[in-house]
Design an enzyme around this catalytic site. Structure first.
Site, short mmCIF file in Angstrom:
data_model
loop_
_atom_site.label_atom_id
_atom_site.label_comp_id
_atom_site.label_asym_id
_atom_site.label_seq_id
_atom_site.Cartn_x
_atom_site.Cartn_y
_atom_site.Cartn_z
N PHE A 145 0.84 -1.27 -0.03
CA PHE A 145 0.10 0.03 0.10
C PHE A 145 0.79 1.29 -0.06
CE2 PHE A 145 0.45 2.19 4.18
CZ PHE A 145 1.06 1.24 4.98
N LYS A 146 2.13 1.23 0.41
CA LYS A 146 3.00 2.41 0.49
C LYS A 146 3.01 3.02 -1.07
CE LYS A 146 4.80 1.04 4.69
NZ LYS A 146 4.45 -0.10 5.05
N ASP A 147 2.95 2.11 -1.96
CA ASP A 147 2.91 2.80 -3.31
C ASP A 147 1.84 3.88 -3.70
OD1 ASP A 147 5.05 1.35 -4.50
OD2 ASP A 147 3.63 -0.41 -4.77
#
Ligand SMILES: *Cc1c(COP(=O)(O)O)cnc(C)c1O
Length: 468
Positions: A111-113
């Site tokens: 999810f960091k993207d």
């Protein structure tokens, strides 16, 4: 919108300045001076619009007055065009009242993207406008590093140094960081834990001389812009399930508290959310805080879910700031006590208010493996260990007869193939664009957990790069 520090002693900044600053000069974190509100009608109107458009609408009030405001919709469109699902953040139903919010369709499969792809572009825009260059320093427990590197590689005005704890990230995570062939990317394996890496980054920020010499900034989840971009998928998910009429509950696998804080911000902006299940592995400081009312440090233990092997959840300070009625001086004193003694209580009334909205639940490695196996056997889904912890914690703590449960799926199972294989006998395959990951050449420098050595290395590299 102006931004204030949670410790009350740093200059008030615009969005663009808070973006570049990362951590505030007083050791606090930047937060908006007020929470924008979306009315029921405005939330209703979010139904059916594209993810890019949703991002623009949710983030617009946070950006006002900055140079990035005008460029933002185009930057969002460009960032999310790199994701490989048309819905960007799709919901998948896995049982009655039970949903997974799949946040692993970006370039590095976590999810960091979502935040970093956009934040990298925001940096570019502000730096070009101001004709500036910066050095980004980040500590990673695995996923932030690869997402940051993918977002910052080959950006002309940025040198990025990413510290990860040596031997404590998965091989896929490490290779995703070390095989990116860009000269502005510098990987450092630190002989220590993730909390050591995070402490080193904080110490570099507090070293005024070093900070000035290197034009330091951070893209860790202490950077407000990251939290802001993550608010969007909470709106996307809740609206898809019937917000504003239907309230939902989120279960969030938590480390630094950035992701679940973004959910809280969405609620603060008017999204109807019944509550949040904060899920942890054996590093369960938040679960213990939930049950005991005391925040107490323990040594970090390595687990099958390394992105949550964290004891000090930096972003928790942003929630505390609200619980302290936005009185930064009081909070600064509490955080000081925590630093010095490794334990702190914030008072019964604040704890009670925390309880109203948040539940804590922790799983150990054996339970994590059992959940991955059980979900695979009953639904055919392969879950990564972080997602499995979130889902299991959500099921343990929320009754779906009281409203839908959305478990946030934070990583693709192929990022943690060993754990998934151990649980199911199946080794999840990497998406084809990453298929040659194990054949690519790695570039990294191993350094001891010593501030001086790491600062010297950074200065040396920056000089080399400036001369090149
Ligand atoms: C970073 C990460 C987490 C923890 O998120 P926080 O925002 O730090 O709480 C959970 N799962 C995965 C896969 C991650 O990469």
């Amino acid at each position: 919108m102006k931004y204030v520090s949670t410790r009350g002693r740093a200059p008030v900044l615009s969005f663009d300045d808070a973006l570049l600053a990362g951590l505030a000069a007083d050791g606090g974190l930047y937060v908006p001076e007020a929470w924008p509100q979306l009315s029921k009608a405005e939330i209703q109107a979010l139904r059916g619009i594209s993810y890019d458009e949703l991002t623009a609408r949710v983030c617009r009030p946070f950006l006002s007055g900055g140079a990035t405001e005008a460029a933002f919709p185009d930057l969002a469109r460009d960032a999310f065009s790199r994701f490989d699902h048309p819905a960007v953040a799709p919901l998948r139903q896995i049982g009655p009242g039970l949903w997974l919010l799949e946040l692993f369709h970006g370039p590095t499969l976590s999810f960091k993207d979502y935040a970093l792809q956009l934040v990298g572009r925001l940096f570019d825009t502000v730096l070009a406008e101001r004709d500036r260059r910066v050095t980004v320093i980040g500590a990673t427990s695995g996923d932030t590093g690869s997402a940051a590197i993918e977002a910052l590689k080959d950006r002309e005005r940025i040198e990025a140094f990413i510290l990860h704890p040596k031997g404590r990230v998965s091989e896929v995570q490490r290779r995703q960081m070390t095989t990116v062939a860009a000269n502005n990317i510098h990987n450092v394996a630190v002989e220590g834990t993730f909390d050591d890496c995070q402490d080193l980054v904080k110490a570099m920020f507090n070293d005024a001389q070093f900070r000035a010499r290197t034009d330091l900034t951070a893209v860790n989840s202490i950077n407000w812009a990251r939290v802001m971009v993550q608010v969007v998928y909470y709106f996307a998910a809740a609206v898809a399930l019937g917000a504003p009429q239907q309230p939902v509950t989120f279960a969030v696998p938590t480390g630094n508290f950035g992701n679940v804080l973004a959910g809280w911000v969405a609620r603060r902006m008017g999204l109807p959310v019944t509550g949040f299940v904060v899920a942890s592995n054996r590093n369960d400081i938040l679960t213990r805080f939930y049950s005991e009312g005391e925040m107490r440090l323990q040594p970090v233990q390595p687990t099958l879910s390394p992105s949550m092997d964290i004891q000090i959840s930096s972003n928790f300070e942003r929630l505390l700031f609200e619980l302290y009625g936005r009185r930064g001086e009081l909070l600064a004193r509490a955080m000081d006590r925590f630093r010095k003694r490794g334990r702190v209580r914030f008072g019964a009334e604040r704890w009670r208010r925390f309880h109203k909205l948040f539940t804590g639940h922790a799983l150990d490695d054996a339970e994590t493996v059992a959940v991955i196996r059980q979900i695979y056997e009953t639904t055919g889904e392969l879950l990564d260990p972080h997602t499995a912890i979130g889902l299991a914690a959500g099921i343990a703590r929320h009754d779906v007869r009281k409203g839908p449960l959305i478990a946030v799926a934070t990583a693709h199972p192929a990022k943690f193939p060993d754990a998934v294989e151990k649980a199911t006998g199946i080794r999840p395959r990497l998406p084809s664009r990453l298929a040659d990951l194990y054949a690519r050449e790695e570039r990294l420098t191993t350094l001891p957990n010593e501030l001086g050595r790491i600062e010297d290395f950074i200065v040396h590299r920056l000089n080399e790069r400036a001369a090149a």
